[in-house]
Design an enzyme around this catalytic site. Sequence first.
Site, PDB file in Angstrom:
ATOM      1  N   ARG A  80      36.234  45.587  37.903  1.00 20.72           N
ATOM      2  CA  ARG A  80      36.725  44.208  37.861  1.00 20.72           C
ATOM      3  C   ARG A  80      37.734  44.043  36.716  1.00 20.72           C
ATOM      4  O   ARG A  80      38.705  43.303  36.836  1.00 20.72           O
ATOM      5  CB  ARG A  80      35.552  43.233  37.708  1.00 20.72           C
ATOM      6  CG  ARG A  80      35.984  41.789  37.934  1.00 20.72           C
ATOM      7  CD  ARG A  80      34.805  40.872  38.078  1.00 20.72           C
ATOM      8  NE  ARG A  80      34.037  40.788  36.842  1.00 20.72           N
ATOM      9  CZ  ARG A  80      32.868  40.176  36.726  1.00 20.72           C
ATOM     10  NH1 ARG A  80      32.322  39.574  37.779  1.00 20.72           N
ATOM     11  NH2 ARG A  80      32.228  40.147  35.575  1.00 20.72           N
ATOM     12  N   LYS A 183      39.004  37.725  35.576  1.00 18.24           N
ATOM     13  CA  LYS A 183      38.273  37.285  34.385  1.00 18.24           C
ATOM     14  C   LYS A 183      39.258  37.290  33.217  1.00 18.24           C
ATOM     15  O   LYS A 183      39.287  38.220  32.405  1.00 18.24           O
ATOM     16  CB  LYS A 183      37.072  38.209  34.142  1.00 18.24           C
ATOM     17  CG  LYS A 183      35.998  37.550  33.299  1.00 18.24           C
ATOM     18  CD  LYS A 183      34.682  38.274  33.474  1.00 18.24           C
ATOM     19  CE  LYS A 183      33.635  37.820  32.489  1.00 18.24           C
ATOM     20  NZ  LYS A 183      33.208  36.444  32.661  1.00 18.24           N
ATOM     21  N   GLU A 219      32.746  27.157  42.063  1.00 16.81           N
ATOM     22  CA  GLU A 219      31.683  27.799  41.281  1.00 16.81           C
ATOM     23  C   GLU A 219      31.206  26.891  40.167  1.00 16.81           C
ATOM     24  O   GLU A 219      31.648  25.754  40.034  1.00 16.81           O
ATOM     25  CB  GLU A 219      32.092  29.189  40.801  1.00 16.81           C
ATOM     26  CG  GLU A 219      33.274  29.248  39.888  1.00 16.81           C
ATOM     27  CD  GLU A 219      33.624  30.678  39.489  1.00 16.81           C
ATOM     28  OE1 GLU A 219      32.744  31.544  39.436  1.00 16.81           O
ATOM     29  OE2 GLU A 219      34.810  30.919  39.196  1.00 16.81           O
TER      30      GLU A 219
HETATM   31  N1  PLP Z   1      32.066  33.036  37.390  1.00 18.49           N
HETATM   32  C1  PLP Z   1      32.647  32.989  36.182  1.00 18.49           C
HETATM   33  C2  PLP Z   1      33.790  32.062  35.979  1.00 18.49           C
HETATM   34  C3  PLP Z   1      32.173  33.804  35.145  1.00 18.49           C
HETATM   35  O1  PLP Z   1      32.715  33.770  33.941  1.00 18.49           O
HETATM   36  C4  PLP Z   1      31.086  34.677  35.393  1.00 18.49           C
HETATM   37  C5  PLP Z   1      30.602  35.561  34.354  1.00 18.49           C
HETATM   38  O2  PLP Z   1      30.953  36.685  34.267  1.00 18.49           O
HETATM   39  C6  PLP Z   1      30.524  34.683  36.677  1.00 18.49           C
HETATM   40  C7  PLP Z   1      31.032  33.848  37.642  1.00 18.49           C
HETATM   41  C8  PLP Z   1      29.389  35.599  36.999  1.00 18.49           C
HETATM   42  O3  PLP Z   1      29.831  36.914  37.183  1.00 18.49           O
HETATM   43  P1  PLP Z   1      28.873  38.137  36.873  1.00 18.49           P
HETATM   44  O4  PLP Z   1      27.669  37.955  37.718  1.00 18.49           O
HETATM   45  O5  PLP Z   1      29.649  39.331  37.266  1.00 18.49           O
HETATM   46  O6  PLP Z   1      28.566  38.076  35.440  1.00 18.49           O
HETATM   47  C1  COI Z   2      29.027  36.391  31.722  1.00 20.26           C
HETATM   48  O1  COI Z   2      28.190  35.901  32.468  1.00 20.26           O
HETATM   49  O2  COI Z   2      29.035  37.564  31.375  1.00 20.26           O
HETATM   50  C2  COI Z   2      30.102  35.628  31.174  1.00 20.26           C
HETATM   51  O3  COI Z   2      31.092  36.217  30.892  1.00 20.26           O
HETATM   52  C3  COI Z   2      29.951  34.246  30.904  1.00 20.26           C
HETATM   53  C4  COI Z   2      30.736  33.916  29.680  1.00 20.26           C
HETATM   54  C5  COI Z   2      32.009  33.253  29.988  1.00 20.26           C
HETATM   55  C6  COI Z   2      29.953  33.304  28.615  1.00 20.26           C
END
Ligand code: PLP
Ligand code: COI
Length: 337
Positions: A80, A183, A219
């Site tokens: 990612r 991200k 989201e």
């Molecule tokens: N959506 C956003 C905007 C996020 O910052 C995160 C955190 O990483 C997620 C979703 C959840 O993604 P993940 O499950 O890969 O941490």
């Molecule tokens: C995560 O869930 O890893 C995130 O990056 C959330 C973060 C923006 C605090």
Amino acid sequence: MDNINWSELAFGYVKTDYNVRCYYRNGKWGKVEISSSEYVPIHIAATAIHYGQESFEGMKAFKGKDGRVRLFRWEDNAKRMQDSAEGIMMAEPPVELFKEMINKVIKMNMRFVPPYGTGASLYIRPLLIGTGPQVGVRPADEYLLMIFVTPVGPYFKEGFSPVSMLITREFDRAAPLGTGKYKVGGNYAASLTSIKKAHDGGYANVLYLDAKEKKYIDECGPANFFGIKNNTYITPKSDSILPSITNKSLITLAEDMGLKTERRPVVLEELETFDEVGACGTAAVISPINRIKDDESGKVYTYGKDPGEISTKLFNKLIAIQNGDEEDKFGWVDFVE
Ligand code: PLP
Ligand code: COI
């Protein structure tokens, strides 16, 4: 360090001993450097600090009952970060470099990996920034990948207890063809005003609608959204949300438990029909939602005051795999040793 109260840890920054860094210069990645400084010397015209050439990742390591440290789905985070890098024209860190750096930084900070059974984990934060100078708007020719770690507790102070969310049309976090699926720091800067509005109103975070039509659920602050009804796990499909690794894992676990799963556009009105709803992400794990307020229509959607049965099962299953209490039958866990 000597007096960290592991079970009371919040999701925040705790200074650790070392971080790791690697520069991309002249078209190639250099040697991994170990640093004990919390500071980064940076060129005054670096693209990261002017034009937002910045991407970060978040993943966790867990100490099992056996004392071994488990890393959850790191390779998905590496890929990612490559997508994010491509999306805003930065050098893409090779997966092998990413792996070397996470292993090194964890090993050098082993004393900060929270003990088994405390509910805390070691949060790993890779950060890629454009360090080369530019004054015109164009990509840098030099980049820096850094990784620091910090022990953390739950993102929402409620832990695995329901939180409330606010829907507002006053601010968007991402444009329809923008960077919402990457991200990158800019998305989080764009979310600050709406999060403040939610916090001021007593809500844990914002449930974003799609920016174009304000018709679909996108989201949930720094987490994806899911809803459960008719034995089905439903999560929004949208080009402006982050492809969550936790959400992807929950889909697999839900199917394994015999639930149906759907990833499709979710219209706002569908909120009324769910039995359980929640936010999911690395930091949030699963945060059940008990109340959603639409600040325009004034409509309030409410769910059980306790976590729902299926959300609870999914949560327990996920953390059991992460902690090594249950067999890793999907091959999601790697050991740090
Ligand atoms: N959506 C956003 C905007 C996020 O910052 C995160 C955190 O990483 C997620 C979703 C959840 O993604 P993940 O499950 O890969 O941490
Ligand atoms: C995560 O869930 O890893 C995130 O990056 C959330 C973060 C923006 C605090």
